[in-house]
Design a protein around this motif. Structure first.
Motif, PDB file in Angstrom:
ATOM      1  N   ALA A  61     -67.264 -55.956  13.133  1.00  0.00           N
ATOM      2  CA  ALA A  61     -67.996 -56.091  14.395  1.00  0.00           C
ATOM      3  C   ALA A  61     -69.499 -56.091  14.157  1.00  0.00           C
ATOM      4  O   ALA A  61     -70.237 -56.819  14.801  1.00  0.00           O
ATOM      5  CB  ALA A  61     -67.610 -54.967  15.342  1.00  0.00           C
ATOM      6  N   SER A  62     -69.978 -55.285  13.209  1.00  0.00           N
ATOM      7  CA  SER A  62     -71.413 -55.234  12.975  1.00  0.00           C
ATOM      8  C   SER A  62     -71.913 -56.485  12.260  1.00  0.00           C
ATOM      9  O   SER A  62     -73.097 -56.770  12.293  1.00  0.00           O
ATOM     10  CB  SER A  62     -71.786 -53.988  12.177  1.00  0.00           C
ATOM     11  OG  SER A  62     -71.232 -54.059  10.882  1.00  0.00           O
ATOM     12  N   ASP A  63     -71.019 -57.220  11.615  1.00  0.00           N
ATOM     13  CA  ASP A  63     -71.409 -58.454  10.946  1.00  0.00           C
ATOM     14  C   ASP A  63     -71.415 -59.645  11.892  1.00  0.00           C
ATOM     15  O   ASP A  63     -71.904 -60.704  11.537  1.00  0.00           O
ATOM     16  CB  ASP A  63     -70.460 -58.747   9.774  1.00  0.00           C
ATOM     17  CG  ASP A  63     -70.727 -57.830   8.590  1.00  0.00           C
ATOM     18  OD1 ASP A  63     -71.797 -57.184   8.574  1.00  0.00           O
ATOM     19  OD2 ASP A  63     -69.873 -57.767   7.703  1.00  0.00           O
ATOM     20  N   ALA A  64     -70.864 -59.486  13.098  1.00  0.00           N
ATOM     21  CA  ALA A  64     -70.849 -60.578  14.068  1.00  0.00           C
ATOM     22  C   ALA A  64     -72.276 -60.837  14.548  1.00  0.00           C
ATOM     23  O   ALA A  64     -73.096 -59.930  14.623  1.00  0.00           O
ATOM     24  CB  ALA A  64     -69.950 -60.226  15.242  1.00  0.00           C
ATOM     25  N   CYS A  65     -72.552 -62.061  14.876  1.00  0.00           N
ATOM     26  CA  CYS A  65     -73.870 -62.470  15.332  1.00  0.00           C
ATOM     27  C   CYS A  65     -74.210 -61.763  16.652  1.00  0.00           C
ATOM     28  O   CYS A  65     -73.440 -61.816  17.608  1.00  0.00           O
ATOM     29  CB  CYS A  65     -73.867 -63.981  15.523  1.00  0.00           C
ATOM     30  SG  CYS A  65     -75.474 -64.681  15.889  1.00  0.00           S
ATOM     31  N   HIS A  66     -75.349 -61.072  16.673  1.00  0.00           N
ATOM     32  CA  HIS A  66     -75.760 -60.368  17.877  1.00  0.00           C
ATOM     33  C   HIS A  66     -77.277 -60.157  17.887  1.00  0.00           C
ATOM     34  O   HIS A  66     -77.924 -60.252  16.859  1.00  0.00           O
ATOM     35  CB  HIS A  66     -75.042 -59.017  17.981  1.00  0.00           C
ATOM     36  CG  HIS A  66     -75.402 -58.065  16.881  1.00  0.00           C
ATOM     37  ND1 HIS A  66     -74.840 -58.133  15.620  1.00  0.00           N
ATOM     38  CD2 HIS A  66     -76.268 -57.033  16.833  1.00  0.00           C
ATOM     39  CE1 HIS A  66     -75.342 -57.190  14.861  1.00  0.00           C
ATOM     40  NE2 HIS A  66     -76.221 -56.502  15.568  1.00  0.00           N
ATOM     41  N   PHE A  67     -77.802 -59.883  19.077  1.00  0.00           N
ATOM     42  CA  PHE A  67     -79.193 -59.479  19.187  1.00  0.00           C
ATOM     43  C   PHE A  67     -79.280 -58.039  18.699  1.00  0.00           C
ATOM     44  O   PHE A  67     -78.418 -57.221  18.994  1.00  0.00           O
ATOM     45  CB  PHE A  67     -79.694 -59.586  20.622  1.00  0.00           C
ATOM     46  CG  PHE A  67     -79.785 -60.994  21.144  1.00  0.00           C
ATOM     47  CD1 PHE A  67     -80.219 -62.027  20.341  1.00  0.00           C
ATOM     48  CD2 PHE A  67     -79.441 -61.280  22.447  1.00  0.00           C
ATOM     49  CE1 PHE A  67     -80.317 -63.326  20.826  1.00  0.00           C
ATOM     50  CE2 PHE A  67     -79.534 -62.567  22.946  1.00  0.00           C
ATOM     51  CZ  PHE A  67     -79.968 -63.594  22.135  1.00  0.00           C
ATOM     52  N   ASN A  68     -80.332 -57.711  17.940  1.00  0.00           N
ATOM     53  CA  ASN A  68     -80.409 -56.395  17.312  1.00  0.00           C
ATOM     54  C   ASN A  68     -81.372 -55.422  18.000  1.00  0.00           C
ATOM     55  O   ASN A  68     -81.636 -54.352  17.474  1.00  0.00           O
ATOM     56  CB  ASN A  68     -80.781 -56.542  15.827  1.00  0.00           C
ATOM     57  CG  ASN A  68     -82.089 -57.262  15.626  1.00  0.00           C
ATOM     58  OD1 ASN A  68     -82.961 -57.250  16.491  1.00  0.00           O
ATOM     59  ND2 ASN A  68     -82.232 -57.905  14.486  1.00  0.00           N
ATOM     60  N   THR A  69     -81.871 -55.783  19.160  1.00  0.00           N
ATOM     61  CA  THR A  69     -82.772 -54.896  19.890  1.00  0.00           C
ATOM     62  C   THR A  69     -82.710 -55.212  21.378  1.00  0.00           C
ATOM     63  O   THR A  69     -82.544 -56.374  21.764  1.00  0.00           O
ATOM     64  CB  THR A  69     -84.231 -55.051  19.403  1.00  0.00           C
ATOM     65  OG1 THR A  69     -85.094 -54.243  20.229  1.00  0.00           O
ATOM     66  CG2 THR A  69     -84.716 -56.475  19.473  1.00  0.00           C
ATOM     67  N   PRO A  70     -82.843 -54.189  22.226  1.00  0.00           N
ATOM     68  CA  PRO A  70     -82.910 -54.468  23.658  1.00  0.00           C
ATOM     69  C   PRO A  70     -84.202 -55.167  24.045  1.00  0.00           C
ATOM     70  O   PRO A  70     -84.357 -55.622  25.169  1.00  0.00           O
ATOM     71  CB  PRO A  70     -82.811 -53.081  24.307  1.00  0.00           C
ATOM     72  CG  PRO A  70     -83.191 -52.125  23.243  1.00  0.00           C
ATOM     73  CD  PRO A  70     -82.856 -52.763  21.931  1.00  0.00           C
TER      74      PRO A  70
END
Length: 123
Positions: A17-26
């Motif tokens: 899940a942490s390797d999935a593409c995501h925004f890393n900051t609000p």
């Protein structure tokens, strides 16, 4: 034995899940223009206190930018369309064009993205 297998399974699912593409900051700033995305990242980075100031929010809005996802920043589905870079007087800023949740297209500083991104496939 069962506990060990369960612990390994939980750890593996979290790692994936942490390797999935995501925004890393609000404080991920999304824009409608690559130059403005690079400039916004240079000016505000991941500093939420700066973008919470009403005058900075107004400046971002005037530039076609905003923090559209707030507390959901890490859960939106991000797909990569293209990566590039934009020149600023201080150097290069990586900028990506992304699809968010399969419906929104934005320019965003590449440093706001973590994980392995799938390529966007139009439906």
């Amino acid at each position: 034995m069962r506990l060990t297998i369960l612990a390994v399974a939980l750890f593996a699912s979290r790692a994936l899940a942490s390797d999935a593409c995501h925004f890393n900051t609000p404080n991920t700033i999304v824009c409608t223009d690559p130059q403005n995305a690079a400039t916004a990242f240079y000016n505000y980075g991941k500093n939420i206190a700066l973008t919470n100031q009403s005058y900075n929010r107004a400046l971002l809005q005037q530039a076609g930018c905003g923090r559209a996802y707030g507390s959901r920043y890490a859960t939106v589905h991000v797909e990569l369309i293209k990566r590039g870079r934009v020149a600023l007087p201080t150097g290069w800023v990586g900028v990506s064009v992304v699809s968010v949740d399969g419906k929104d297209l934005y320019y965003v500083a590449s440093d706001y993205i973590s994980g392995e991104c799938e390529r966007y496939k139009p439906k």
